[in-house]
Design a protein around this motif. Structure first.
Motif, PDB file in Angstrom:
ATOM      1  N   GLU A  91      -6.420  -1.777  -6.005  1.00 36.33           N
ATOM      2  CA  GLU A  91      -7.625  -1.293  -6.675  1.00 36.33           C
ATOM      3  C   GLU A  91      -8.200  -2.383  -7.576  1.00 36.33           C
ATOM      4  O   GLU A  91      -9.388  -2.385  -7.876  1.00 36.33           O
ATOM      5  N   SER A  94       0.920  -0.114  -5.323  1.00 38.35           N
ATOM      6  CA  SER A  94      -0.281   0.216  -4.543  1.00 38.35           C
ATOM      7  C   SER A  94      -1.557   0.132  -5.387  1.00 38.35           C
ATOM      8  O   SER A  94      -2.619  -0.214  -4.867  1.00 38.35           O
ATOM      9  N   TRP A  95      -1.458   0.377  -6.669  1.00 34.62           N
ATOM     10  CA  TRP A  95      -2.618   0.301  -7.559  1.00 34.62           C
ATOM     11  C   TRP A  95      -3.190  -1.117  -7.650  1.00 34.62           C
ATOM     12  O   TRP A  95      -4.343  -1.306  -8.020  1.00 34.62           O
ATOM     13  N   GLU A 155       0.810  -1.220   0.000  1.00 30.65           N
ATOM     14  CA  GLU A 155       0.000   0.000   0.000  1.00 30.65           C
ATOM     15  C   GLU A 155       0.845   1.274   0.000  1.00 30.65           C
ATOM     16  O   GLU A 155       0.362   2.331  -0.406  1.00 30.65           O
TER      17      GLU A 155
END
Length: 189
Positions: free
Chosen positions: A79, A75-76, A69
Motif C-alpha cells: 500500500e 502485505s501493507w 502479499e
C-alpha cells in the motif's frame, strides 16, 4: 598389593601420549571453531550482498509478490510501495545488514546490530511458511513441503541460527573489550 595395579613405564608413556593427543585435539577443535565463526560472519555477509543486490531486479521483485502479499506482517507494504519500490527498499535493508555484519572487522558493535536485524529479518521470512500458499505439498501430506516456496523458506532456519550466533558472538566480544578497557584503566589510576 594384590588388589592394586602398578602402572608399568609402558602404561605411563601411553597415558602421557593420550593426554598429549587430547590436548592437540582440543587445540584443533578450538581452531576449527574459530574458523567456523569467521565462516559464519563471511557467509552471511555474502548472502546479504547477493540477495540484497538481486532485490534491485524486476525478476526478484516479482518473486517476492506471493510471499509479501500473503503475509499478515508485510502485505501493507504494497500500500506504501510499488512491487519494485518495496523490493528496492528491501535491497537497501539487506545490503545494510550485510555491511553491518562485515563491520565485525572494525568493531563487534556493528556486527551485533547486524546480527539482531538479521535475526528479525529471518524470523519474518520464516513466518511466510505459515502464510504463503503452496508451502505444504498437499499430495504428499505433512511434513512434505514444496521446493518453492517451502524448501526455499525452510533454509532460513539455519540463517536465523547463524544470525543469533553472530549477535551472541558480537555481544561477547563487546563485553570482553569493555572488561579489558576497565582493567587497563584501573592500572592507570
Amino acid at each position: 598389593m594384590s588388589g592394586t595395579k602398578i602402572l608399568s613405564s609402558f602404561d605411563a608413556r601411553n597415558a602421557l601420549s593420550f593426554d598429549r593427543h587430547l590436548a592437540s585435539a582440543e587445540r584443533l577443535g578450538t581452531d576449527i571453531t574459530r574458523l567456523g565463526a569467521y565462516g559464519i560472519f563471511a557467509s552471511l555477509a555474502v548472502i546479504y550482498f547477493w540477495f540484497g543486490g538481486m532485490k534491485f531486479t524486476a525478476y526478484e521483485a516479482q518473486g517476492l509478490v506471493p510471499l509479501v502479499e500473503n503475509s499478515p506482517f508485510l502485505s501493507w507494504m504494497y500500500e506504501i510501495f510499488s512491487v519494485r519500490g518495496f523490493s528496492t527498499f528491501l535491497g537497501f535493508v539487506e545490503l545494510s545488514i550485510g555491511l553491518l555484519i562485515a563491520g565485525r572487522i572494525l568493531t563487534p558493535t556493528l556486527s551485533a546490530i547486524g546480527g539482531f536485524l538479521s535475526a528479525g529479518l529471518f524470523a519474518t521470512t520464516l513466518s511466510f511458511m505459515i502464510s504463503t500458499p503452496g508451502v505444504i505439498e498437499s499430495g504428499l501430506g505433512f511434513p512434505a513441503i514444496s521446493v518453492a516456496p517451502g524448501q526455499f523458506l525452510l533454509k532460513d532456519i539455519g540463517l536465523l541460527a547463524g544470525s543469533v550466533f553472530i549477535l551472541g558472538h558480537s555481544l561477547s566480544a563487546m563485553a570482553r573489550k569493555r572488561a579489558s578497557r576497565s582493567m587497563y584503566s584501573a592500572y592507570i589510576v
